[in-house]
Design a protein around this motif. Structure first.
Motif, PDB file in Angstrom:
ATOM      1  N   ASP A 105     -16.264 -50.582  21.660  1.00 16.10           N
ATOM      2  CA  ASP A 105     -15.358 -51.039  22.449  1.00 16.10           C
ATOM      3  C   ASP A 105     -16.272 -50.925  23.879  1.00 16.10           C
ATOM      4  O   ASP A 105     -16.166 -50.149  24.713  1.00 16.10           O
ATOM      5  CB  ASP A 105     -13.896 -50.419  23.002  1.00 16.10           C
ATOM      6  N   ARG A 106     -17.057 -51.983  24.395  1.00 16.89           N
ATOM      7  CA  ARG A 106     -18.001 -51.941  25.357  1.00 16.89           C
ATOM      8  C   ARG A 106     -17.436 -52.061  26.633  1.00 16.89           C
ATOM      9  O   ARG A 106     -16.734 -53.043  26.682  1.00 16.89           O
ATOM     10  CB  ARG A 106     -19.135 -52.697  24.997  1.00 16.89           C
ATOM     11  N   PRO A 107     -17.991 -51.576  27.681  1.00 17.97           N
ATOM     12  CA  PRO A 107     -17.361 -51.842  28.939  1.00 17.97           C
ATOM     13  C   PRO A 107     -17.817 -53.151  29.320  1.00 17.97           C
ATOM     14  O   PRO A 107     -18.992 -53.467  29.039  1.00 17.97           O
ATOM     15  CB  PRO A 107     -17.927 -50.849  29.870  1.00 17.97           C
ATOM     16  N   ILE A 108     -17.039 -53.849  30.141  1.00 15.54           N
ATOM     17  CA  ILE A 108     -17.166 -55.078  30.792  1.00 15.54           C
ATOM     18  C   ILE A 108     -17.150 -55.024  32.412  1.00 15.54           C
ATOM     19  O   ILE A 108     -16.232 -54.617  32.858  1.00 15.54           O
ATOM     20  CB  ILE A 108     -16.244 -56.158  30.311  1.00 15.54           C
ATOM     21  N   ALA A 109     -18.123 -55.509  32.878  1.00 13.81           N
ATOM     22  CA  ALA A 109     -18.191 -55.924  34.419  1.00 13.81           C
ATOM     23  C   ALA A 109     -19.239 -56.842  34.720  1.00 13.81           C
ATOM     24  O   ALA A 109     -20.108 -57.084  34.118  1.00 13.81           O
ATOM     25  CB  ALA A 109     -18.156 -54.622  35.058  1.00 13.81           C
ATOM     26  N   ALA A 110     -19.154 -57.374  35.915  1.00 10.22           N
ATOM     27  CA  ALA A 110     -20.293 -58.300  36.210  1.00 10.22           C
ATOM     28  C   ALA A 110     -21.188 -57.659  36.311  1.00 10.22           C
ATOM     29  O   ALA A 110     -21.656 -56.550  36.662  1.00 10.22           O
ATOM     30  CB  ALA A 110     -19.913 -59.047  37.677  1.00 10.22           C
ATOM     31  N   GLY A 111     -22.355 -58.317  35.691  1.00  6.12           N
ATOM     32  CA  GLY A 111     -23.968 -57.680  35.660  1.00  6.12           C
ATOM     33  C   GLY A 111     -24.096 -56.550  34.764  1.00  6.12           C
ATOM     34  O   GLY A 111     -25.201 -55.789  34.865  1.00  6.12           O
ATOM     35  N   LEU A 112     -23.158 -56.323  33.842  1.00  5.88           N
ATOM     36  CA  LEU A 112     -23.406 -55.451  32.516  1.00  5.88           C
ATOM     37  C   LEU A 112     -24.062 -55.880  31.542  1.00  5.88           C
ATOM     38  O   LEU A 112     -23.419 -57.008  31.158  1.00  5.88           O
ATOM     39  CB  LEU A 112     -22.049 -54.513  32.330  1.00  5.88           C
ATOM     40  N   LYS A 113     -24.869 -55.410  30.990  1.00 12.34           N
ATOM     41  CA  LYS A 113     -25.660 -56.141  29.685  1.00 12.34           C
ATOM     42  C   LYS A 113     -24.761 -56.100  28.510  1.00 12.34           C
ATOM     43  O   LYS A 113     -24.207 -54.762  28.428  1.00 12.34           O
ATOM     44  CB  LYS A 113     -26.997 -55.782  29.604  1.00 12.34           C
TER      45      LYS A 113
END
Lengths: 511, 107
Positions: B99-107
């Motif tokens: 469950d990978r984190p999501i935010a602008a500019g995160l690969k």
């Protein structure tokens, strides 16, 4: 001659010499028989001699059969590898063509609402809704277009069970044939992250990941799912964000500076002389993990929204209508400062904590929407003029306001392995008189507790069913209103002693 | 001042809980970054750097179960079995299918 033959010859020879001795010691043997045996022995000795000679000349001959079996194995292996690589090629081609990774989440929720002192048509009453069932489906999309370009999207569907718009002739029964906005997939997110070469700069543009940000992950039993905290802005936004990663330069972990631009309303009819000001949002933000504190998150931001739109719709039950709009249909500007701090799994104790503070600076125009009432026989009569948190009758149209919201909570992972480590959580938030609830309304909950001008308390228990994929949450929510404005942010804030108690049970599955 | 009382209670609870839990010495992420990345660093000349998303969780599981690293390089001297366990946990929790984190500019 083989190994086996050599061995049997040796054994025979051995037996022979042994019997010979035995005979010599104990038994008398017939001469003919003895000569026969002696001849046989001589032949055998000759044969052994020949064998020895053969082995001397061809030392490799002993291992010949072994070598044969090895080449066979290698042949099989070669065939296998060839077959596997052929099949892998097909799989690889497929996976290269599979440009989009799909994921999903389905939430099914049961809620009950009990309102106390709700004001309906000027009369205070209580109102209960015992069960409201809803489904929410999210389909997430991701495409790693290249090392530097990544697409992310999310489609959402959120619908109350059996809630269809019968007026439009559509229902769950005939939905497949009649398009109905109630059941359509909606685009929540669709954006590109473009990482500029090997630099720490990236650009994010499109429909941005800006809903259900921190600290929603504690309640939602997930990881971080949006760019900024809920209290800064929880809304679907189209825009562009420049992100500058600070990790390399400062050694601060997960540190990022961002600058964003968005349009929350856009006048595309300007060329036709329609005088509407665009509602623009400019944001700057800084986030980082606090040095020395693992899993911590600090956020500081400022967002400026200019040209907040005027009141354009009134509730159906309202006794008045809008007869005139202010210039450009705008009633003022606002700035929101946000400070958010959170710690997850503090010192591996299973405890999470967050605190979030937002402050709104409201710069109201001295003009608003003019409301009139229709009096039979008289005609349209002035009723009031309402602007941002002020109106003409009160004489406070254009007065600048400040609002704030404070939001805090803890959650604790119980150390019960047999129950898959359930979580207990408590949250509290307080919105002041001039807090603008709209700022935080995109979370997909039926009740937006962060929109309150008053206090809200929530207590929940999370039971993981499958540690990675499925959980249930049961919770209670209590909202105690200080103010409730049926016209939202327009006109004077109205004092209220309304309260809402809600219980809910939901299950959430990610795949 | 209801809200400030609640805040103070929360903070008190926080301090008490933090105090009562002993801090932990081992940390999969830190171990990964010091021990594995010691060799796995671009330009190190030993091995390429990689992130946990290199593999899905079941692939990491297999990697450790079958001790696949030994074929490339024996690291049993540098990294203790206890540490391997923590690193394995970290890699699995941050694998490609996590469950990978999501935010602008995160690969």
């Amino acid at each position: 001659m083989g190994k086996k033959q050599l061995a049997s010859a040796l054994i025979m020879l051995f037996l022979l010499t042994w019997t010979y001795q035995v005979a010599a010691e104990n038994i008398t043997v017939d001469k003919k028989v003895f000569e026969k045996i002696l001849n046989h022995q001589k032949t055998l000795e000759n044969e052994i001699e020949q064998l020895k000679q053969h082995l001397k000349e061809n030392p490799a001959s002993l291992t010949v059969p072994a070598e044969q079996s090895q080449t066979e194995d290698v042949q099989y292996l070669k065939e296998d590898v060839e077959e596997i690589s052929k099949r892998l090629d097909k799989v690889e081609t497929r996976s290269i063509l599979d440009k989009i990774q799909l994921g999903g989440e389905l939430k099914t929720q049961l809620e009950s609402f009990r309102y106390k002192n709700i004001e309906l048509n000027g009369v205070k009453t209580d109102q209960n809704t015992d069960e409201i069932w809803s489904n929410r489906l999210r389909i997430s999309l991701r495409s790693e277009i290249s090392d530097n370009i990544i697409f992310n999207g999310r489609l959402g569907y959120f619908k109350l069970w059996g809630d269809t718009d019968f007026g439009k002739g559509s229902s769950d029964w005939n939905h497949p044939s009649v398009p109905d906005p109630e059941g359509n997939l909606h685009i929540e997110r669709a954006y590109i992250d473009y990482f500029v070469g090997q630099t720490p700069l990236s650009l994010t543009f499109g429909r941005l990941p800006t809903t259900e940000g921190p600290p929603s992950e504690f309640r939602n039993y997930s990881s971080r799912k949006a760019t900024w905290p809920k209290l800064m802005l929880d809304a679907e936004t189209d825009g562009i964000i420049a992100n500058l990663s600070f990790d390399q330069w400062t050694g601060l972990k997960n540190s990022m500076f961002r600058a964003g631009y968005s349009k929350l309303k856009q006048n595309f009819l300007e060329y036709q002389g329609v005088e509407l000001e665009d509602l623009n949002g400019w944001a700057i933000a800084f986030e980082t993990e606090i040095p020395g504190i693992k899993n911590s998150f600090l956020w500081l931001s400022y967002i400026l929204c200019n040209n907040v739109f005027a009141l354009t719709d009134v509730p159906e039950s309202a006794p008045f209508q809008i007869s005139e709009y202010p210039d450009s249909e705008s009633v003022g500007d606002l700035g929101i400062y946000t400070l958010h701090l959170q710690f997850s799994n503090i010192k591996n104790s299973g405890l999470d904590w967050f605190g979030s503070l937002a402050y709104i600076d409201i710069d109201a125009d001295s003009e608003g929407s003019v409301l009139t009432v229709n009096i039979p026989g008289v005609g349209e009569v002035f009723y009031n003029e309402v602007g941002l948190f002020g109106d003409r009758l009160n004489g406070d149209l254009g007065h600048d306001r400040n609002g704030y919201h404070f939001y805090t909570g803890i959650s604790y992972r119980l150390p019960f392995k047999c129950l898959k480590y359930p979580k207990l959580g408590f949250e509290y938030n307080h919105g002041s008189k001039y807090w603008i609830g709209e700022v935080s309304s995109g979370s997909g909950d039926l009740i937006n507790k962060l929109g309150i001008n008053g206090d809200a308390y929530e207590f929940y228990y999370i039971q993981p069913i499958d540690e990675k994929h499925m959980f249930c949450r049961i919770g209670a929510l209590y909202l105690d209103y200080d103010y409730y404005n049926p016209l939202n942010i327009y006109g004077n804030q109205v004092k209220s002693d309304m309260a809402l108690t809600s219980f809910y049970l939901l299950t959430d599955i990610k795949f | 001042m209801k809200e400030f009382i609640s805040l103070i209670i929360l903070l008190l609870f926080l301090c008490i809980s933090v105090q009562s839990h002993t801090s932990y010495a081992f940390d999969g992420e830190a171990l990964f970054k010091t021990k594995c990345a010691g060799c796995h660093a671009n330009g190190s000349g030993v091995a390429q750097s990689f992130a946990p998303v290199k593999y899905a969780s079941s692939q990491w599981e297999r990697f450790f179960e079958r001790n696949k690293h030994e074929r490339k390089k024996d690291i049993s001297k540098e990294i203790l079995p206890e540490e391997i366990k923590l690193i394995k946990n970290y890699l699995i929790n941050h694998a490609a299918d996590s469950d990978r984190p999501i935010a602008a500019g995160l690969k």
